[in-house]
Every structure is written in C-alpha cells, then in structure tokens.
Design an enzyme around this catalytic site. Sequence first.
Site, PDB file in Angstrom:
ATOM      1  N   ASN A  82       5.230   3.153  -7.427  1.00 42.24           N
ATOM      2  CA  ASN A  82       4.373   3.709  -6.373  1.00 42.24           C
ATOM      3  C   ASN A  82       5.202   4.546  -5.403  1.00 42.24           C
ATOM      4  O   ASN A  82       5.180   5.778  -5.461  1.00 42.24           O
ATOM      5  CB  ASN A  82       3.627   2.594  -5.643  1.00 42.24           C
ATOM      6  CG  ASN A  82       2.683   3.128  -4.569  1.00 42.24           C
ATOM      7  OD1 ASN A  82       2.441   4.344  -4.474  1.00 42.24           O
ATOM      8  ND2 ASN A  82       2.129   2.248  -3.761  1.00 42.24           N
TER       9      ASN A  82
ATOM     10  N   ALA B 245       7.699  -2.739  -8.543  1.00 38.08           N
ATOM     11  CA  ALA B 245       8.250  -2.706  -7.177  1.00 38.08           C
ATOM     12  C   ALA B 245       9.748  -2.517  -7.162  1.00 38.08           C
ATOM     13  O   ALA B 245      10.498  -3.175  -7.886  1.00 38.08           O
ATOM     14  CB  ALA B 245       7.891  -3.953  -6.366  1.00 38.08           C
ATOM     15  N   GLY B 246      10.144  -1.617  -6.356  1.00 33.64           N
ATOM     16  CA  GLY B 246      11.565  -1.407  -6.100  1.00 33.64           C
ATOM     17  C   GLY B 246      12.220  -0.321  -6.914  1.00 33.64           C
ATOM     18  O   GLY B 246      13.345   0.092  -6.607  1.00 33.64           O
TER      19      GLY B 246
ATOM     20  N   LYS C 109      -4.540  -6.848 -10.483  1.00 32.25           N
ATOM     21  CA  LYS C 109      -3.135  -7.141 -10.174  1.00 32.25           C
ATOM     22  C   LYS C 109      -3.163  -8.116  -8.996  1.00 32.25           C
ATOM     23  O   LYS C 109      -3.666  -7.798  -7.931  1.00 32.25           O
ATOM     24  CB  LYS C 109      -2.389  -5.872  -9.784  1.00 32.25           C
ATOM     25  CG  LYS C 109      -1.002  -6.163  -9.185  1.00 32.25           C
ATOM     26  CD  LYS C 109      -0.270  -4.894  -8.780  1.00 32.25           C
ATOM     27  CE  LYS C 109       0.872  -5.220  -7.814  1.00 32.25           C
ATOM     28  NZ  LYS C 109       1.661  -4.050  -7.461  1.00 32.25           N
TER      29      LYS C 109
END
Lengths: 256, 367
Positions: free
Chosen positions: A206, A184-185, A97
């Site tokens: 995450n 993300a987010g 990544k």
Amino acid sequence: MADKLVIGGKELRSRLFIGTGKFSSNKIIPEVVKSSGAQVVTVALRRIDFDSNEENMVNHIPEDCILMTNTSGARNAEEAVRIAKIARAAGCGNWIKIEIVTDNKYLLPDNYETIRATEILAKEGFVVLPYMSPDLIAARRLKDAGAAAVMPLGAPIGTNKGLRTKELIKIMIDEIDLPIIVDAGLGRPSEAAEAMEMGAAAVLVNTAIATSDDPVGMGEAFGLAVQAGRKAFLAGAPAIKEYAEASSPLTGFLGA
Amino acid sequence: MSFYQRYSEYKNFDFEKFYSNIKDNHILSIINKDRINELEFLTLLSEKAGKYIELMAQKSKRLTLQHFGKVILLYTPLYVANYCVNQCVYCGFNLSNDITRKKLTKDEVEEEAKIISDTGLRHILLLTGESRTHSSIDYIKECVMILKKYFSSISIEVYPLETDEYRELVEAGVDGFTMYQEVYNEDVYRQLHVKGPKRNYRFRMDAPERACLAGMRSVNIGALLGLDDWRKEAFFTGLHADYLQDKYPDTEIGVSLPRMRPHSGDFQPRVNVDDRSLVQIMLAFRLFMPRVGITLSTRERAEFRDNLIGLGVTKMSAGSSTEVGGHALEAKSEGQFDICDTRSVKEMTELIYSKGYQPVFKDWQAI
C-alpha cells in the site's frame, strides 16, 4: 504444471495485492491496478462512503478485481466480525482481510483477537485472510481456524522497512500449508521480489505505491518485481553460502 | 495513577537549565533517530532547535506521508448551545460576556445537520458551553441521535463528564472526544478560570482518560497556545498524549494546535505564538509521535493552513462557524472566537486536490 495461486476457490492472475488507503486521489486507483496487474484490492470499510458516487472508493475499482474489505479500526474480534458482516451486506463480497489493531503506536496486529475473528468469520462462509505478526504458532491456529491464507507483516505498517521479519516468515513458508502473503512494510520492489524468492505466495503493498511520486510507475515496478521473484523461486535460486567455496576441496584426498 | 502524577514530575523542572545544555549535535542526532523520548521532544521544542526547522520539516513530511498517505480528513464543528456557567477570561462564551445565549432546538439541529451533510462532510464535532441545565447529557444525546442520521462519525467537545456519562454517549453513537486542557501550567490555569466548575484543574485534566476508559475510539487533546510559555505547553501536551497512548494503546490519540484568536472580551494572549513557532510545535509532535493525528482548525488563516498540508497536519476543519446555528439560522449569536479561514468545504476540497492530496470525508462509521 502451471503455477497457480488459488485462494477461496478463485484462481488469481497476480500475486501482487494492493491497498488503497493512502492515494492522493481515488481516480488513480484503476490506473495503478492496470499498471501493476494486481487483481486483489483491499479497501477499509471505514473509508467506503456508500452514499457518494464520487467519494466511494469501491466505484473506482475495476470490475474484474477482487475486492477485499479490511477491518481497519477494529479493536477486537467482535468489531472485526461486525465490520465484515456490514461489508458483505453492503455488497462488498466475502473476501475479508482481518486487521485488528490494539496498538496505535506501531499499528501492530493483535494475533489473539485475529485468531478469534478468523474462527467466527470462516464458519460464516467468509474467505478470511488475516493480517498478523509473524508467529508460527499463531499461524497454525489461524490455519486451524479456517483462514484461506495467512498474511504476516514484513515490518510495521507504513515504515517501508522491508522484510525485517524475514526469518519468521521463512519458517512459516516452510511449515504452514497455506498461502503466506507478506503484508505491510515492503518499501521497494526489490523487497517484494525477495519475499517472492523466499517462497511467499503473494505480497500486499500500500504505502510504497500510494505515496510514491509516481504511483502508476511504482505499481508497475512492484508488479514486475513480484513476477521476477516468483520465477526465481520456481527456477530454484542457488543456495546462499556462508563461506566461499574453495576450488580445491578439502576432502579431495579421499578420492572419488 | 493519573496524568497529573506525570505532569507533577515536570512541574518544577528547570527548563532554562535544560535548554542551556542543549548542543547542536544533540538536535541533529535526535532528528535522525527512529524513536525519540520526552526530553528529546523537549529539545526539538527549544529555541536552539528552531534553527533546524527545515530538517525537521523534511522528516515530518516523510513520516506523515508514510503513516497517513496523501490524505487530509475534513470535518466541521457544530455549536449547538453557548450557555456557560464558567468565567474563563479568554473565551467568548464567558458567563460575564454580554452575548446572545442560544440553544438549538431539535429541528434546528436537524436543519444544521442537513446543510452540513449536503457539503459532503461525514465527520462532525458537536460543541456546547458548560451548562448542565441547558446542555445536559440528555440534550447532548438527543443531538447525537439526530446527527447519527447524517454523519458517519460524531465527536464531542463539551464540558468534562464522568466516565459513565462518556459511556452513555458512546452507546448513543459518539466515537470521538476532544478536550483542550487550555493551559497545563496549574498556577496560570487558576488565574484564567475565575469562576465555575472549570476551575477544577484535575477534573478537566483527567477527562481524556475517562473518555478512553469509556471506550471512545479517538481522543484528541491540546493546549490553547498563547495562554502561557508555548514550549512548555506543547511539551505537556506531548507528555499527555504519550501517557494516553501508552496506557490506552487501542485508542487513536490526536493533538490539536489551537492558537488564541480574537473573541468577545478583553483578554489578550499572554504569549505571542508566531507562525514559525506553531510550525516548530507541529514538526516536533510528528517526530515524537509519528502516528499521532494532528488537527489544524480554521483559527488559522488560509495561506498558513495551505502550507502545512504535507508537513504534518492530518485533519482540518472546513466550512466552519463558531456561532450557535452558524450554518442555517438567520438570527445568529456571537461565535466563541473569530474564524480566520472561512473557506467552504468545496473550496477546501479543491485546494487539497491542488496540493496533490486527497480530502477524505469518511474515515469511520458506526459498527
């Protein structure tokens, strides 16, 4: 026809990818993998302690998972490439990544450096999944550069603000012929479901799992949400209408 | 442009008038905002904001959790030499203090490194007093070459260097930089730094920027709390951190909150910084710069440090000694200051786990 997600020649059993950076203990990682059903697990090379059995996060990731090292800490393409090569040489596989951040205030990725790194690493045989700011033009360049998927952010890392970049991600899903993985987010399972309903190929989560009071439970919730969203997408969710539809249509006078 | 320009804009700011105009509803709206500016940061440092410390703590906890997770990075300082040509009234290494001066040989550095590395730590902070004779760049580089064998991340806290010198150290393997301005108040700075190159206020103030230019991955700053009005000092530290982050967005900027401790010498803190005040500073920093790293050293006592885990601190020292050769040598020297939290790495590890957090030993490596 079976619904398969294939990346880098591998058929994945789960469309939920998970991160590992914020857990209260490495020991919880295999439990979260199990409860969420996740198969792809991302780990920052900067955190992998190859000299310590206990502290080496990689040792806590079940063997049938796909380890995707990330280049967190890289400030440019050259650093990302070096991190990827170190990871591969250390036995972490060739899934990478790309995470290149030149902005520590918001942790927003640098699309330009990410495109450069993708090109180099794809040529060297890596399965490259670049983390990027949603931008159709950058996504096209990433595809041309050899990316195996494209990972646009839903909102800045750690903010749990959900799909703030929804419109841009939708455009990418419609236009780019690669798996689009929202990374993300995402703060709630409902947001992961929403991303999947839109047609995202997968999501990466995450913070929302790792910092929850019950990461194992939250992992399970995200796993179910991703499945639900995907099923809804395949079943064809009804169009969202801007206005209510009258039961007596306006053009009824025209006849059949 | 240097941070000094920004500092100068506020040097003669009427802080008292500003504080007197603060209303409670201002404070509440600031606490609820997504992003706050420098004067809003100052508002959170005010006496009136002290009433809202619990609300600030709730938000700080949430922000720290979101941006850092349930982790605390552990590191330890290694003092390799305490020769110093400066006369700083508040410091144990003051040239005029009659203490044993020492500088580690290469073998001694290696011994220290082995012992520290065996505790599991992977991040180390290398410190020296100011002496281009005893602690030259070449000597520091020699120490770095040894430490590289044992640690995945090396930071330095030494006297101010030129940009090229920082570049040399970056090439040698240093990735982190720490420097405290000690006190941002220019007049007080001159009074406290009686003699020596450290009297050069601007050169020291610009050192973090030179470190950013040289490619240091992380740059950590702070003021020694107790030397002057803590609200102003915390404000200037925040301005400095914000300036560096904006100008060098690819550098990880961090702040430390060192509070004056007993040391060899007679100087006593001019200002009392009690626990509540230190907590208010930390919380205000977190709300002003949600992603800034915040370090709390072993200057602070154990139970106080324990309570701050989860509230905003992200990095802590463990198994510390401020003596030269403090981990291995039998014949030691006086420390720079007295440590309060003497817990070992093992004890800190257990404590952090008991708080539901994970001690992280490695968060970088040379690439």
